[in-house]
Design an enzyme around this catalytic site. Structure first.
Site, PDB file in Angstrom:
ATOM      1  N   HIS A   4       0.795  -1.239   0.000  1.00 22.70           N
ATOM      2  CA  HIS A   4       0.000   0.000   0.000  1.00 22.70           C
ATOM      3  C   HIS A   4       0.821   1.280   0.000  1.00 22.70           C
ATOM      4  O   HIS A   4       0.253   2.377   0.060  1.00 22.70           O
ATOM      5  CB  HIS A   4      -0.947   0.006   1.209  1.00 22.70           C
ATOM      6  CG  HIS A   4      -1.881  -1.165   1.214  1.00 22.70           C
ATOM      7  ND1 HIS A   4      -1.580  -2.344   1.860  1.00 22.70           N
ATOM      8  CD2 HIS A   4      -3.091  -1.341   0.624  1.00 22.70           C
ATOM      9  CE1 HIS A   4      -2.576  -3.198   1.681  1.00 22.70           C
ATOM     10  NE2 HIS A   4      -3.491  -2.625   0.933  1.00 22.70           N
ATOM     11  N   ARG A  24      -3.439  16.516   5.224  1.00 22.24           N
ATOM     12  CA  ARG A  24      -2.721  17.008   6.404  1.00 22.24           C
ATOM     13  C   ARG A  24      -1.239  16.630   6.316  1.00 22.24           C
ATOM     14  O   ARG A  24      -0.366  17.381   6.738  1.00 22.24           O
ATOM     15  CB  ARG A  24      -3.293  16.394   7.682  1.00 22.24           C
ATOM     16  CG  ARG A  24      -4.545  17.021   8.130  1.00 22.24           C
ATOM     17  CD  ARG A  24      -4.247  18.317   8.854  1.00 22.24           C
ATOM     18  NE  ARG A  24      -5.484  18.899   9.276  1.00 22.24           N
ATOM     19  CZ  ARG A  24      -5.651  20.156   9.616  1.00 22.24           C
ATOM     20  NH1 ARG A  24      -4.635  20.982   9.595  1.00 22.24           N
ATOM     21  NH2 ARG A  24      -6.810  20.602   9.986  1.00 22.24           N
ATOM     22  N   ARG A  43      -3.311   5.159  -3.735  1.00 23.31           N
ATOM     23  CA  ARG A  43      -4.657   5.390  -3.190  1.00 23.31           C
ATOM     24  C   ARG A  43      -4.847   6.811  -2.670  1.00 23.31           C
ATOM     25  O   ARG A  43      -5.721   7.071  -1.845  1.00 23.31           O
ATOM     26  CB  ARG A  43      -4.981   4.405  -2.050  1.00 23.31           C
ATOM     27  CG  ARG A  43      -5.184   2.998  -2.543  1.00 23.31           C
ATOM     28  CD  ARG A  43      -5.366   2.027  -1.407  1.00 23.31           C
ATOM     29  NE  ARG A  43      -5.519   0.693  -1.957  1.00 23.31           N
ATOM     30  CZ  ARG A  43      -6.661   0.020  -1.967  1.00 23.31           C
ATOM     31  NH1 ARG A  43      -7.743   0.522  -1.449  1.00 23.31           N
ATOM     32  NH2 ARG A  43      -6.716  -1.186  -2.491  1.00 23.31           N
ATOM     33  N   ARG A  87       1.129   9.550  15.965  1.00 30.32           N
ATOM     34  CA  ARG A  87      -0.119   9.954  15.314  1.00 30.32           C
ATOM     35  C   ARG A  87      -0.455  11.374  15.740  1.00 30.32           C
ATOM     36  O   ARG A  87      -0.340  11.720  16.915  1.00 30.32           O
ATOM     37  CB  ARG A  87      -1.244   8.995  15.717  1.00 30.32           C
ATOM     38  CG  ARG A  87      -2.622   9.510  15.428  1.00 30.32           C
ATOM     39  CD  ARG A  87      -3.696   8.434  15.475  1.00 30.32           C
ATOM     40  NE  ARG A  87      -4.993   8.992  15.784  1.00 30.32           N
ATOM     41  CZ  ARG A  87      -5.711   9.753  14.952  1.00 30.32           C
ATOM     42  NH1 ARG A  87      -5.246  10.060  13.752  1.00 30.32           N
ATOM     43  NH2 ARG A  87      -6.879  10.236  15.318  1.00 30.32           N
ATOM     44  N   VAL A  88      -0.833  12.199  14.759  1.00 31.54           N
ATOM     45  CA  VAL A  88      -1.318  13.554  15.050  1.00 31.54           C
ATOM     46  C   VAL A  88      -2.734  13.640  14.485  1.00 31.54           C
ATOM     47  O   VAL A  88      -2.924  13.584  13.271  1.00 31.54           O
ATOM     48  CB  VAL A  88      -0.381  14.644  14.467  1.00 31.54           C
ATOM     49  CG1 VAL A  88       0.857  14.805  15.324  1.00 31.54           C
ATOM     50  CG2 VAL A  88       0.026  14.352  13.031  1.00 31.54           C
ATOM     51  N   SER A  90      -7.311  14.346  15.403  1.00 33.77           N
ATOM     52  CA  SER A  90      -8.329  15.118  16.116  1.00 33.77           C
ATOM     53  C   SER A  90      -9.219  14.146  16.886  1.00 33.77           C
ATOM     54  O   SER A  90      -9.197  12.937  16.649  1.00 33.77           O
ATOM     55  CB  SER A  90      -9.151  15.944  15.137  1.00 33.77           C
ATOM     56  OG  SER A  90      -9.791  15.081  14.225  1.00 33.77           O
ATOM     57  N   GLU A 180     -11.463   8.919  19.437  1.00 31.71           N
ATOM     58  CA  GLU A 180     -10.959   8.995  18.055  1.00 31.71           C
ATOM     59  C   GLU A 180     -11.081   7.589  17.478  1.00 31.71           C
ATOM     60  O   GLU A 180     -11.877   6.806  17.987  1.00 31.71           O
ATOM     61  CB  GLU A 180      -9.534   9.575  17.994  1.00 31.71           C
ATOM     62  CG  GLU A 180      -8.512   8.961  18.922  1.00 31.71           C
ATOM     63  CD  GLU A 180      -7.792   7.785  18.364  1.00 31.71           C
ATOM     64  OE1 GLU A 180      -8.306   6.661  18.540  1.00 31.71           O
ATOM     65  OE2 GLU A 180      -6.682   7.942  17.825  1.00 31.71           O
ATOM     66  N   MET A 181     -10.343   7.269  16.410  1.00 29.40           N
ATOM     67  CA  MET A 181     -10.653   6.002  15.730  1.00 29.40           C
ATOM     68  C   MET A 181      -9.434   5.163  15.307  1.00 29.40           C
ATOM     69  O   MET A 181      -9.583   4.267  14.478  1.00 29.40           O
ATOM     70  CB  MET A 181     -11.527   6.298  14.493  1.00 29.40           C
ATOM     71  CG  MET A 181     -12.830   6.980  14.847  1.00 29.40           C
ATOM     72  SD  MET A 181     -13.868   7.338  13.414  1.00 29.40           S
ATOM     73  CE  MET A 181     -14.334   5.694  12.934  1.00 29.40           C
ATOM     74  N   GLU A 182      -8.262   5.425  15.858  1.00 28.07           N
ATOM     75  CA  GLU A 182      -7.066   4.730  15.344  1.00 28.07           C
ATOM     76  C   GLU A 182      -6.111   4.168  16.406  1.00 28.07           C
ATOM     77  O   GLU A 182      -5.384   3.212  16.138  1.00 28.07           O
ATOM     78  CB  GLU A 182      -6.247   5.682  14.440  1.00 28.07           C
ATOM     79  CG  GLU A 182      -6.883   6.019  13.111  1.00 28.07           C
ATOM     80  CD  GLU A 182      -7.954   7.107  13.214  1.00 28.07           C
ATOM     81  OE1 GLU A 182      -7.976   7.833  14.237  1.00 28.07           O
ATOM     82  OE2 GLU A 182      -8.781   7.228  12.297  1.00 28.07           O
ATOM     83  N   SER A 204     -11.438  18.541  18.387  1.00 20.11           N
ATOM     84  CA  SER A 204     -12.090  19.229  17.261  1.00 20.11           C
ATOM     85  C   SER A 204     -13.579  19.409  17.500  1.00 20.11           C
ATOM     86  O   SER A 204     -14.217  20.264  16.897  1.00 20.11           O
ATOM     87  CB  SER A 204     -11.875  18.450  15.973  1.00 20.11           C
ATOM     88  OG  SER A 204     -12.435  17.159  16.086  1.00 20.11           O
ATOM     89  N   ARG A 218      -8.956  24.765  13.670  1.00 22.28           N
ATOM     90  CA  ARG A 218      -8.320  23.441  13.687  1.00 22.28           C
ATOM     91  C   ARG A 218      -6.895  23.534  13.173  1.00 22.28           C
ATOM     92  O   ARG A 218      -5.988  22.934  13.712  1.00 22.28           O
ATOM     93  CB  ARG A 218      -9.116  22.448  12.837  1.00 22.28           C
ATOM     94  CG  ARG A 218     -10.322  21.892  13.554  1.00 22.28           C
ATOM     95  CD  ARG A 218     -10.760  20.581  12.938  1.00 22.28           C
ATOM     96  NE  ARG A 218     -11.277  20.744  11.599  1.00 22.28           N
ATOM     97  CZ  ARG A 218     -12.525  21.105  11.305  1.00 22.28           C
ATOM     98  NH1 ARG A 218     -13.385  21.331  12.272  1.00 22.28           N
ATOM     99  NH2 ARG A 218     -12.915  21.227  10.072  1.00 22.28           N
TER     100      ARG A 218
HETATM  101  N1  HPA Z   1     -15.604  10.612  17.107  1.00 21.11           N
HETATM  102  C1  HPA Z   1     -14.655   9.837  16.606  1.00 21.11           C
HETATM  103  N2  HPA Z   1     -13.539  10.307  16.092  1.00 21.11           N
HETATM  104  C2  HPA Z   1     -13.366  11.641  16.064  1.00 21.11           C
HETATM  105  C3  HPA Z   1     -14.324  12.501  16.572  1.00 21.11           C
HETATM  106  C4  HPA Z   1     -15.492  11.956  17.123  1.00 21.11           C
HETATM  107  O1  HPA Z   1     -16.384  12.679  17.597  1.00 21.11           O
HETATM  108  N3  HPA Z   1     -13.878  13.768  16.393  1.00 21.11           N
HETATM  109  C5  HPA Z   1     -12.684  13.673  15.784  1.00 21.11           C
HETATM  110  N4  HPA Z   1     -12.368  12.383  15.597  1.00 21.11           N
END
Ligand code: HPA
Length: 235
Positions: A4, A24, A43, A87-88, A90, A180-182, A204, A218
């Site tokens: 990848h 970013r 990608r 990782r940087v 939000s 967050e998600m990672e 954020s 931001r």
């Molecule tokens: N949820 C998940 N991930 C995020 C959020 C959120 O509200 N804001 C920024 N990343």
């Protein structure tokens, strides 16, 4: 080339900043790095290598969510010999005492993802944590730069949109600062392959109050966080 990432061995520095958003990555490289060169566009997940304070640093987009971040984390470490990943990103704040634009260093990442349950056959709730040396350096550097930074646990969630916002209140009761998600994937894979990882986040949006930052706000706080991350990467 890995599957990848379209880079040759040696194109990527041992120290990498990882924003979720590839644009970013471009912004960080163009704003902060000397002699930045793009090494991958596969990608559209852009990656750059340049120099910060004379030291080689790369910036690689990870995409959103743990499946995507896992792919880049795995290949950076195993195919390109990356040793330090910061990782940087939000996050959405879960606790009342956090405000928009606050900077957070994630000491650990709880998760609702099934990835680690599958990894441990459903027998262990693995606790993904930040590399201590990176966390300590980031705290020192933020202090020296006069930037107040909260340190604490976060949630790495699979879904951005949820039918169970009540669980956010429960997590806040248990001291979880933000979502967050990672990071659970980043921390787990770094540990598994003997690399160091840390997540820095700026708030954020606020889950409790519904407030959101403007894109201009931001950008400004993102810059402070990136400077902490770059100094930490080369410390
Ligand atoms: N949820 C998940 N991930 C995020 C959020 C959120 O509200 N804001 C920024 N990343």
């Amino acid at each position: 080339m890995s599957i990848h990432i379209g880079a040759e061995p040696g194109d990527i520095a041992e120290r990498v900043l990882m924003p979720g958003d590839p644009l970013r990555a471009k912004w960080i490289a163009e704003t902060y790095l000397d002699d930045a060169k793009c090494y991958t566009q596969v990608r559209g997940m852009l990656g750059y290598t340049g120099r910060w304070q004379g030291v080689e640093v790369s910036v690689q987009g990870s995409g959103m969510g743990m499946p995507s971040a896992s792919i880049y984390t795995h290949e950076l470490i195993n195919d390109y010999g990356v040793k330090t990943l910061i990782r940087v990103g939000s996050c959405g704040a879960l606790t009342e005492d956090l405000q928009l634009r606050d900077v957070i260093a994630a000491s650990g990442a709880s998760t609702d993802s099934y990835m680690n349950r599958a990894r441990f056959d459903g027998l262990i709730d693995y606790a993904p944590v930040a590399d201590f040396s990176l966390l300590r350096n980031a705290v020192d550097i933020a202090e020296r730069r006069g930037i107040s930074m909260r340190v604490g646990p976060i949630l790495a969630a699979d879904a951005f949109y949820t039918d169970r916002p009540d669980l956010f209140d429960t997590l806040a009761d248990y001291g979880v600062l933000a979502v967050e998600m990672e990071s659970a994937a980043l921390y787990t894979i770094a540990m598994r392959f003997k690399a160091r990882a840390l997540t820095l986040l700026t708030v954020s949006d606020h889950i409790k109050t519904g407030e959101k930052t403007t894109s201009q706000e931001r950008e400004q706080t993102f810059g402070q966080m990136v400077e902490i991350a770059l100094d930490t990467a080369i410390a």
